[in-house]
Design an enzyme around this catalytic site. Structure first.
Site, PDB file in Angstrom:
ATOM      1  N   THR A 124       7.895  32.525   8.316  1.00 49.92           N
ATOM      2  CA  THR A 124       9.164  31.348   8.764  1.00 49.92           C
ATOM      3  C   THR A 124       9.783  30.858   7.598  1.00 49.92           C
ATOM      4  O   THR A 124       9.295  31.184   6.542  1.00 49.92           O
ATOM      5  CB  THR A 124       7.998  30.301   9.120  1.00 49.92           C
ATOM      6  OG1 THR A 124       8.870  29.122   9.019  1.00 49.92           O
ATOM      7  CG2 THR A 124       6.787  30.022   8.032  1.00 49.92           C
ATOM      8  N   ASP A 125      10.938  30.355   7.932  1.00 52.31           N
ATOM      9  CA  ASP A 125      11.749  29.875   6.469  1.00 52.31           C
ATOM     10  C   ASP A 125      11.142  28.510   5.806  1.00 52.31           C
ATOM     11  O   ASP A 125      11.276  28.544   4.610  1.00 52.31           O
ATOM     12  CB  ASP A 125      13.248  29.398   7.349  1.00 52.31           C
ATOM     13  CG  ASP A 125      13.043  28.079   7.991  1.00 52.31           C
ATOM     14  OD1 ASP A 125      11.845  27.828   8.505  1.00 52.31           O
ATOM     15  OD2 ASP A 125      13.847  27.732   8.365  1.00 52.31           O
ATOM     16  N   GLU A 126      10.079  28.035   6.360  1.00 54.76           N
ATOM     17  CA  GLU A 126       9.345  26.945   5.637  1.00 54.76           C
ATOM     18  C   GLU A 126       8.441  27.547   4.418  1.00 54.76           C
ATOM     19  O   GLU A 126       8.250  26.548   3.647  1.00 54.76           O
ATOM     20  CB  GLU A 126       8.346  26.347   6.615  1.00 54.76           C
ATOM     21  CG  GLU A 126       9.017  25.801   7.755  1.00 54.76           C
ATOM     22  CD  GLU A 126       8.048  24.541   8.445  1.00 54.76           C
ATOM     23  OE1 GLU A 126       7.048  24.032   7.978  1.00 54.76           O
ATOM     24  OE2 GLU A 126       8.481  24.408   9.809  1.00 54.76           O
ATOM     25  N   TYR A 151       0.734  23.924   6.246  1.00 50.97           N
ATOM     26  CA  TYR A 151       0.917  25.112   7.429  1.00 50.97           C
ATOM     27  C   TYR A 151       1.735  26.268   6.545  1.00 50.97           C
ATOM     28  O   TYR A 151       1.725  27.407   6.561  1.00 50.97           O
ATOM     29  CB  TYR A 151       1.854  24.547   8.315  1.00 50.97           C
ATOM     30  CG  TYR A 151       2.795  25.552   9.253  1.00 50.97           C
ATOM     31  CD1 TYR A 151       2.059  26.720   9.791  1.00 50.97           C
ATOM     32  CD2 TYR A 151       3.994  25.534   9.070  1.00 50.97           C
ATOM     33  CE1 TYR A 151       2.963  27.589  10.383  1.00 50.97           C
ATOM     34  CE2 TYR A 151       4.628  26.552   9.706  1.00 50.97           C
ATOM     35  CZ  TYR A 151       4.254  27.742  10.400  1.00 50.97           C
ATOM     36  OH  TYR A 151       5.181  28.600  10.834  1.00 50.97           O
ATOM     37  N   LYS A 155       1.128  30.019   5.482  1.00 50.03           N
ATOM     38  CA  LYS A 155       2.162  31.279   5.846  1.00 50.03           C
ATOM     39  C   LYS A 155       2.757  32.133   4.477  1.00 50.03           C
ATOM     40  O   LYS A 155       2.776  33.330   4.524  1.00 50.03           O
ATOM     41  CB  LYS A 155       3.275  30.854   6.645  1.00 50.03           C
ATOM     42  CG  LYS A 155       3.076  30.177   8.109  1.00 50.03           C
ATOM     43  CD  LYS A 155       2.503  31.224   9.035  1.00 50.03           C
ATOM     44  CE  LYS A 155       3.576  32.373   9.551  1.00 50.03           C
ATOM     45  NZ  LYS A 155       2.838  33.181  10.507  1.00 50.03           N
TER      46      LYS A 155
HETATM   47  P1  NAD Z   1       2.396  28.851  18.942  1.00 49.88           P
HETATM   48  O1  NAD Z   1       1.395  27.995  18.482  1.00 49.88           O
HETATM   49  O2  NAD Z   1       2.993  28.665  20.225  1.00 49.88           O
HETATM   50  O3  NAD Z   1       1.307  30.201  19.274  1.00 49.88           O
HETATM   51  C1  NAD Z   1       0.541  30.480  18.758  1.00 49.88           C
HETATM   52  C2  NAD Z   1      -0.582  31.570  19.518  1.00 49.88           C
HETATM   53  O4  NAD Z   1      -1.510  32.198  18.695  1.00 49.88           O
HETATM   54  C3  NAD Z   1      -1.409  31.035  20.519  1.00 49.88           C
HETATM   55  O5  NAD Z   1      -1.150  31.711  21.889  1.00 49.88           O
HETATM   56  C4  NAD Z   1      -2.698  30.856  20.063  1.00 49.88           C
HETATM   57  O6  NAD Z   1      -3.769  31.079  20.936  1.00 49.88           O
HETATM   58  C5  NAD Z   1      -2.644  32.162  19.178  1.00 49.88           C
HETATM   59  N1  NAD Z   1      -3.911  32.098  18.118  1.00 49.88           N
HETATM   60  C6  NAD Z   1      -3.928  31.109  17.141  1.00 49.88           C
HETATM   61  N2  NAD Z   1      -5.193  31.476  16.478  1.00 49.88           N
HETATM   62  C7  NAD Z   1      -5.283  32.578  16.644  1.00 49.88           C
HETATM   63  C8  NAD Z   1      -6.506  33.559  16.364  1.00 49.88           C
HETATM   64  N3  NAD Z   1      -7.418  33.236  15.235  1.00 49.88           N
HETATM   65  N4  NAD Z   1      -6.625  34.715  16.716  1.00 49.88           N
HETATM   66  C9  NAD Z   1      -5.849  34.869  18.074  1.00 49.88           C
HETATM   67  N5  NAD Z   1      -4.791  34.172  18.398  1.00 49.88           N
HETATM   68  C10 NAD Z   1      -4.489  33.030  18.012  1.00 49.88           C
HETATM   69  O7  NAD Z   1       3.276  29.552  17.969  1.00 49.88           O
HETATM   70  P2  NAD Z   1       4.757  29.981  17.817  1.00 49.88           P
HETATM   71  O8  NAD Z   1       5.632  28.827  17.913  1.00 49.88           O
HETATM   72  O9  NAD Z   1       4.877  30.810  19.264  1.00 49.88           O
HETATM   73  O10 NAD Z   1       4.754  30.695  16.599  1.00 49.88           O
HETATM   74  C11 NAD Z   1       4.419  32.229  16.669  1.00 49.88           C
HETATM   75  C12 NAD Z   1       4.564  32.488  15.217  1.00 49.88           C
HETATM   76  O11 NAD Z   1       6.004  32.598  14.741  1.00 49.88           O
HETATM   77  C13 NAD Z   1       3.656  32.052  14.294  1.00 49.88           C
HETATM   78  O12 NAD Z   1       3.408  32.975  13.431  1.00 49.88           O
HETATM   79  C14 NAD Z   1       4.571  30.992  13.530  1.00 49.88           C
HETATM   80  O13 NAD Z   1       4.393  30.893  11.988  1.00 49.88           O
HETATM   81  C15 NAD Z   1       5.841  31.939  13.497  1.00 49.88           C
HETATM   82  N6  NAD Z   1       7.195  31.031  13.689  1.00 49.88           N
HETATM   83  C16 NAD Z   1       7.298  30.138  14.443  1.00 49.88           C
HETATM   84  C17 NAD Z   1       8.523  29.140  14.460  1.00 49.88           C
HETATM   85  C18 NAD Z   1       8.777  28.290  15.586  1.00 49.88           C
HETATM   86  O14 NAD Z   1       9.633  27.450  15.392  1.00 49.88           O
HETATM   87  N7  NAD Z   1       7.733  27.794  16.510  1.00 49.88           N
HETATM   88  C19 NAD Z   1       9.705  29.663  13.813  1.00 49.88           C
HETATM   89  C20 NAD Z   1       9.298  30.688  12.781  1.00 49.88           C
HETATM   90  C21 NAD Z   1       8.247  31.621  12.708  1.00 49.88           C
HETATM   91  O1  DAU Z   2      11.343  26.222  10.534  1.00 44.92           O
HETATM   92  C1  DAU Z   2      10.421  27.133  11.121  1.00 44.92           C
HETATM   93  C2  DAU Z   2       9.400  26.091  11.575  1.00 44.92           C
HETATM   94  O2  DAU Z   2       9.647  25.150  12.607  1.00 44.92           O
HETATM   95  C3  DAU Z   2       7.947  26.877  12.418  1.00 44.92           C
HETATM   96  O3  DAU Z   2       7.546  27.751  11.388  1.00 44.92           O
HETATM   97  C4  DAU Z   2       7.066  25.876  12.768  1.00 44.92           C
HETATM   98  O4  DAU Z   2       6.019  26.826  13.394  1.00 44.92           O
HETATM   99  C5  DAU Z   2       7.630  25.070  13.511  1.00 44.92           C
HETATM  100  O5  DAU Z   2       6.594  24.221  14.036  1.00 44.92           O
HETATM  101  C6  DAU Z   2       8.763  24.544  13.259  1.00 44.92           C
HETATM  102  O6  DAU Z   2       8.313  23.349  12.196  1.00 44.92           O
HETATM  103  P1  DAU Z   2       9.045  21.907  12.083  1.00 44.92           P
HETATM  104  O7  DAU Z   2       8.226  21.083  11.255  1.00 44.92           O
HETATM  105  O8  DAU Z   2      10.316  21.963  11.579  1.00 44.92           O
HETATM  106  O9  DAU Z   2       8.993  21.608  13.560  1.00 44.92           O
HETATM  107  P2  DAU Z   2       9.001  20.327  14.555  1.00 44.92           P
HETATM  108  O10 DAU Z   2       9.078  20.770  15.839  1.00 44.92           O
HETATM  109  O11 DAU Z   2       7.635  19.845  14.255  1.00 44.92           O
HETATM  110  O12 DAU Z   2       9.731  19.251  13.779  1.00 44.92           O
HETATM  111  C7  DAU Z   2      11.063  19.421  13.855  1.00 44.92           C
HETATM  112  C8  DAU Z   2      11.824  18.066  13.121  1.00 44.92           C
HETATM  113  O13 DAU Z   2      11.657  17.068  13.979  1.00 44.92           O
HETATM  114  C9  DAU Z   2      10.886  17.921  11.884  1.00 44.92           C
HETATM  115  O14 DAU Z   2      12.047  17.358  10.931  1.00 44.92           O
HETATM  116  C10 DAU Z   2      10.067  16.799  11.985  1.00 44.92           C
HETATM  117  C11 DAU Z   2      10.940  16.155  13.149  1.00 44.92           C
HETATM  118  N1  DAU Z   2       9.984  15.420  14.438  1.00 44.92           N
HETATM  119  C12 DAU Z   2       9.029  16.130  14.802  1.00 44.92           C
HETATM  120  C13 DAU Z   2       8.035  15.659  15.993  1.00 44.92           C
HETATM  121  C14 DAU Z   2       7.153  16.377  16.305  1.00 44.92           C
HETATM  122  C15 DAU Z   2      10.147  14.015  14.570  1.00 44.92           C
HETATM  123  O15 DAU Z   2      11.036  13.411  14.235  1.00 44.92           O
HETATM  124  N2  DAU Z   2       9.213  13.461  15.550  1.00 44.92           N
HETATM  125  C16 DAU Z   2       8.335  14.066  16.364  1.00 44.92           C
HETATM  126  O16 DAU Z   2       7.467  13.529  16.872  1.00 44.92           O
END
Ligand code: NAD
Ligand code: DAU
Length: 339
Positions: A124-126, A151, A155
């Site tokens: 992730t970019d985070e 988090y 990562k």
């Molecule tokens: P998500 O939370 O929707 O899904 C995570 C999945 O992993 C779930 O199906 C969960 O059951 C499974 N899981 C969790 N712990 C586990 C374990 N110990 N063993 C096996 N499976 C397990 O997450 P997402 O948003 O789909 O993110 C997927 C990946 O992409 C993550 O690695 C996250 O860091 C990365 N990522 C997410 C975003 C985003 O915006 N959501 C952006 C960049 C990178």
């Molecule tokens: O940038 C990639 C990341 O993006 C991934 O690695 C993470 O898995 C994913 O959860 C996401 O992280 P963020 O913290 O950026 O996403 P989130 O949707 O939780 O929040 C997006 C923005 O919105 C953040 O600035 C916080 C704000 N927010 C979020 C929630 C849940 C609010 O203002 N109110 C809320 O209730």
């Protein structure tokens, strides 16, 4: 047939990846290994070609279970499995260390033990921290790692273990770093699905702080396609940033959702800020575009509209989640501030 091992394939991005790959290829078989935590949902896999998809319930920290499920002659491990929500990591980080760090190391060891040809770490970019407000600075592949949330720290730690497996043992690894994804089947703890689902129910929309934090949004299928290209065309040991050059203020995202649903802006409720809240993410994606030949196919307006329509058409999917343990989470997270 190419056999691949996908972890976390019942989650948001992993399931989008599986839908895409099974739809767009005919010679790929997938073992989908997922622990089905609160974020994993078998309903996310409805409609995939079951003849080329095998689901195995298991924890990536469980070495024996991983080795038992890993197919022979495996082309690649795609590691999507993670604890993924920043707010949950602020409440308690233990699970983040276990799954995101230990789990990744278990998979790296399994890849070496079974001669898996490539290891794709979905990062992730985070991990690169936060950029200054409204600056012309961007994350690149050589930006320093400066994670700010538990988090992000987990990562970043995982990335270090991936790098170490490459440097120490010569494992063929690729790391992808993407920004904020949105699209169908995202768990409604994340900004966009939370706001859509609250707006559809005429409930308040909790915006943290001043709402001027910036996120760089990408449609989930574009991310999934980039990950596949990183597998096919990426160079071993490299990192690829993935982003759609789509920076948005949170408050603008929330207003766009309300407007699309025809709901009043008065539903917006500013609440206390997230601890350590990263101000801005913005990704320079030149390297992925040049070396992988990737570019995003879905623009923001179209992607947001498709996402909103998916949630409108899949209210049962949302209802199943909102009726379960989610209620307790929501109460703990927002109960006091939304009273
Ligand atoms: P998500 O939370 O929707 O899904 C995570 C999945 O992993 C779930 O199906 C969960 O059951 C499974 N899981 C969790 N712990 C586990 C374990 N110990 N063993 C096996 N499976 C397990 O997450 P997402 O948003 O789909 O993110 C997927 C990946 O992409 C993550 O690695 C996250 O860091 C990365 N990522 C997410 C975003 C985003 O915006 N959501 C952006 C960049 C990178
Ligand atoms: O940038 C990639 C990341 O993006 C991934 O690695 C993470 O898995 C994913 O959860 C996401 O992280 P963020 O913290 O950026 O996403 P989130 O949707 O939780 O929040 C997006 C923005 O919105 C953040 O600035 C916080 C704000 N927010 C979020 C929630 C849940 C609010 O203002 N109110 C809320 O209730």
């Amino acid at each position: 047939m190419k056999r691949i091992f996908v972890t976390g394939g019942a989650g948001f991005i992993g399931s989008a990846f599986i839908h895409l790959i099974l739809r767009e290829t005919s010679d790929v078989e997938i073992v989908n290994f997922d622990a089905l935590t609160y974020a994993g949902n078998p309903e996310n896999l409805t409609g995939v070609d079951e003849t080329r998809h095998t689901f195995v319930k298991g924890d990536i920290c469980d070495k024996a279970a991983v080795l038992a499920a890993l197919p022979d002659d495996c082309e690649a491990i795609f590691n999507f499995a993670a604890e993924s929500h920043v707010d949950r990591s602020i409440s308690s980080a233990d699970e983040f260390v276990l799954t995101n760090v230990l789990g990744t190391q278990v998979l790296l060891d399994a890849a070496r033990a079974r001669n898996v040809r490539r290891f794709i770490q979905v990062s992730t970019d985070e991990v690169m921290g936060s950029l200054p407000d409204e600056s012309n600075l961007y994350f690149t592949e050589i930006s320093p790692l400066k994670p700010n949330s538990p988090y992000a720290a987990s990562k970043a730690a995982a990335e270090h273990f991936v790098r170490a497996a490459r440097e120490t043992f010569g494992l063929d690894t690729v790391i992808t770093r993407c920004g904020n994804n949105y699209g169908p089947r995202q768990f409604p703890e994340k900004l966009i699905p939370l706001m859509i689902s609250n707006a559809m129910n005429d409930e308040p929309l909790p915006v943290y702080g001043d709402g001027r934090n910036v996120r760089d949004w990408i449609y989930v299928e574009d991310h999934a396609r980039a990950i596949w290209l990183a597998f096919e065309r990426g160079k071993a040991g490299e990192i690829y940033n993935i982003g759609a050059r789509n920076e948005q203020y949170n408050i603008d995202v929330v207003k766009a959702i309300l407007d699309a649903l025809g709901k009043p802006h008065s539903l917006i409720k500013f609440v206390a800020d997230r601890l350590g809240h990263d101000r801005r993410y913005a990704i320079e994606a030149d390297k992925s575009e040049t070396e992988l030949g990737w570019k995003p196919l879905t623009n923001w307006e179209e992607g947001l509209q498709k996402t909103i329509e998916w949630y409108q058409e899949n209210q049962e999917w949302v209802a199943h989640i909102r009726n379960g343990a989610y209620r307790d989470y929501y109460q703990k997270m927002y109960g006091a501030s939304l009273k």
